[in-house]
Design an enzyme around this catalytic site. Sequence first.
Site, mmCIF file in Angstrom:
data_model
loop_
_atom_site.group_PDB
_atom_site.id
_atom_site.type_symbol
_atom_site.label_atom_id
_atom_site.label_comp_id
_atom_site.label_asym_id
_atom_site.label_seq_id
_atom_site.Cartn_x
_atom_site.Cartn_y
_atom_site.Cartn_z
ATOM 1 N N ARG A 154 -9.048 18.021 -47.766
ATOM 2 C CA ARG A 154 -8.579 16.691 -47.359
ATOM 3 C C ARG A 154 -7.274 16.405 -48.064
ATOM 4 N NH1 ARG A 154 -13.041 13.323 -49.794
ATOM 5 N NH2 ARG A 154 -12.857 15.119 -51.150
ATOM 6 N N GLY A 256 -12.889 1.517 -39.208
ATOM 7 C CA GLY A 256 -11.467 1.256 -39.439
ATOM 8 C C GLY A 256 -10.681 1.274 -38.152
ATOM 9 N N CYS A 263 -5.139 16.789 -38.804
ATOM 10 C CA CYS A 263 -6.247 17.672 -38.401
ATOM 11 C C CYS A 263 -7.122 17.115 -37.294
ATOM 12 C CB CYS A 263 -7.114 17.986 -39.613
ATOM 13 S SG CYS A 263 -6.288 19.070 -40.771
HETATM 14 C C1 UDX Z 1 -9.687 16.258 -42.607
HETATM 15 C C2 UDX Z 1 -11.013 16.895 -43.056
HETATM 16 O O1 UDX Z 1 -11.745 15.982 -43.871
HETATM 17 C C3 UDX Z 1 -10.763 18.190 -43.790
HETATM 18 O O2 UDX Z 1 -11.992 18.804 -44.130
HETATM 19 C C4 UDX Z 1 -9.958 19.095 -42.869
HETATM 20 O O3 UDX Z 1 -9.685 20.323 -43.469
HETATM 21 C C5 UDX Z 1 -8.662 18.417 -42.439
HETATM 22 O O4 UDX Z 1 -8.965 17.174 -41.833
HETATM 23 P P1 UDX Z 1 -7.764 14.763 -43.726
HETATM 24 O O5 UDX Z 1 -7.186 14.687 -42.362
HETATM 25 O O6 UDX Z 1 -6.876 15.100 -44.854
HETATM 26 O O7 UDX Z 1 -8.951 15.866 -43.765
HETATM 27 O O8 UDX Z 1 -8.414 13.359 -44.070
HETATM 28 P P2 UDX Z 1 -9.825 12.645 -44.068
HETATM 29 O O9 UDX Z 1 -10.057 12.068 -45.397
HETATM 30 O O10 UDX Z 1 -10.870 13.517 -43.502
HETATM 31 O O11 UDX Z 1 -9.540 11.421 -43.065
HETATM 32 C C6 UDX Z 1 -9.142 11.642 -41.719
HETATM 33 C C7 UDX Z 1 -8.987 10.328 -40.981
HETATM 34 O O12 UDX Z 1 -10.250 9.702 -40.782
HETATM 35 C C8 UDX Z 1 -8.121 9.298 -41.693
HETATM 36 O O13 UDX Z 1 -7.300 8.656 -40.726
HETATM 37 C C9 UDX Z 1 -9.123 8.335 -42.290
HETATM 38 O O14 UDX Z 1 -8.601 7.051 -42.481
HETATM 39 C C10 UDX Z 1 -10.207 8.353 -41.233
HETATM 40 N N1 UDX Z 1 -11.532 8.002 -41.756
HETATM 41 C C11 UDX Z 1 -12.178 8.831 -42.625
HETATM 42 C C12 UDX Z 1 -12.140 6.823 -41.333
HETATM 43 O O15 UDX Z 1 -11.567 6.048 -40.538
HETATM 44 N N2 UDX Z 1 -13.395 6.534 -41.784
HETATM 45 C C13 UDX Z 1 -14.071 7.346 -42.638
HETATM 46 O O16 UDX Z 1 -15.201 7.016 -43.000
HETATM 47 C C14 UDX Z 1 -13.440 8.532 -43.089
#
Ligand code: UDX
Length: 441
Positions: A154, A256, A263
């Site tokens: 992440r 949200g 990703c």
């Molecule tokens: C993600 C995966 O978690 C990771 O394992 C993969 O390798 C790449 O993609 P990342 O994109 O860095 O990682 O962020 P992450 O923390 O997973 O959040 C992704 C999106 O989901 C963000 O826009 C975040 O705000 C949103 N999100 C996440 C939510 O809206 N609610 C949540 O509960 C969790």
Amino acid sequence: MRIAMVGSGYVGLVSGTCFADFGHEVVCIDKDPDKIAALQAGRIPIFEPGLAALVADNARQGRLTFTTEMREAVAAADAVFIAVGTPSRRGDGFADLSYVYAAAREIAAALSGYTVVVTKSTVPVGTGDEVERIIREAAPAAEVAVVSNPEFLREGAAIADFKRPDRIVIGADDPRAAQVMSEIYRPLYLNQAPILVTGRRTAELTKYAANAFLATKITFINEIADLCEQVGANVQEVARGIGLDNRIGSKFLHAGPGYGGSCFPKDTLALVKTAQDAGTPVRLVETVVAVNDSRKRAMARKVIAACGGAVRGRTIAVLGLTFKPNTDDMRDAPSLSIIAGLQDAGARVRAYDPEGMEQARPLLPDIHYATDPYDCADGADALVLVTEWDAFRALDFARLRAAMLAPVVVDLRNVYRAEDLARRGFRYTSVGRPSEPAADA
Ligand code: UDX
């Protein structure tokens, strides 16, 4: 072990640096001479907490070097990782694999001795087969095995995720290659990280399935949040109520403005295409993609509603631009659609983000960039929290109130408490929670 990391972007740089920190000898390679020159001079082209210090430390110890030249590093390597970009191809949304295949051709020309070629870039099922075909065609005598080793990092927590992973997935059809990969990850045995050795295609699909599942989880709770608003329920309590069930789990249930980033949007789309091509459409994921896309724009309508139905000529202050905190990444950030929606409705937008404003400028040229949250709120008719940076959690609301024209706060991340904001005289809207403090609160 000697490792060559082809591609020094986000994944390559974090992985290469962490491998060096395990004690391996790592050469990070990139075609971009400016990027390599910057890295050699100790400048890190991305914002990732802890990375700069780790790069500096390992470079100083001589375990981590940077170059634009692939040949020598690949010839000396026990394992060559392909960590180049796989952007969504324009038009059809399929992952663009041209950089991966170009890297495979170049690697083939430089191979010497038994080498494991590892795809770390997120690639559709079957890409490993094509990488292997390319290498065998270009270098028929090479002793090589092609394996898949997807990353689950992440942004903002990448180093911790690398060093304390929930699992490592290695897709290797050749036992000797699996042995080399296990050796590379051996330092993680100490943390008891499970290492899963699977077939190559299985590993490739595991990555897409993981991201699609997480995107589905987020989208599910987002729709439940909308329902909560209609029926007077509280989505945070619902999320807790279901998340405590071990079969569901509490993570990725924060409602949200919709998921963004480098990703989830790209990988869900690529999985949809792969499944369509295979004749087994994943209709659930198709719907997740569509629901998330429309949600981002719907958040602009939510802000407009909170402003009484119209924002023409009004000033909206936006806190947070990046797709999530602790990154400067603006890719597919919900802020882009939300701000476009507000501007289309005639609003002026002021924005502040702790790290993302430089990346945001070319994408959002027609907004005012503020120097801090209070400057952002200056003269605003409403304040919208889009990204939940820690620095926004404990703002001085009296100061904000004094700076603003109207006391309207729209909290798209459910960071604040309705009763706190009501007490300070704000009209407060959040996601899937009662707008006014409950009578018994
Ligand atoms: C993600 C995966 O978690 C990771 O394992 C993969 O390798 C790449 O993609 P990342 O994109 O860095 O990682 O962020 P992450 O923390 O997973 O959040 C992704 C999106 O989901 C963000 O826009 C975040 O705000 C949103 N999100 C996440 C939510 O809206 N609610 C949540 O509960 C969790």
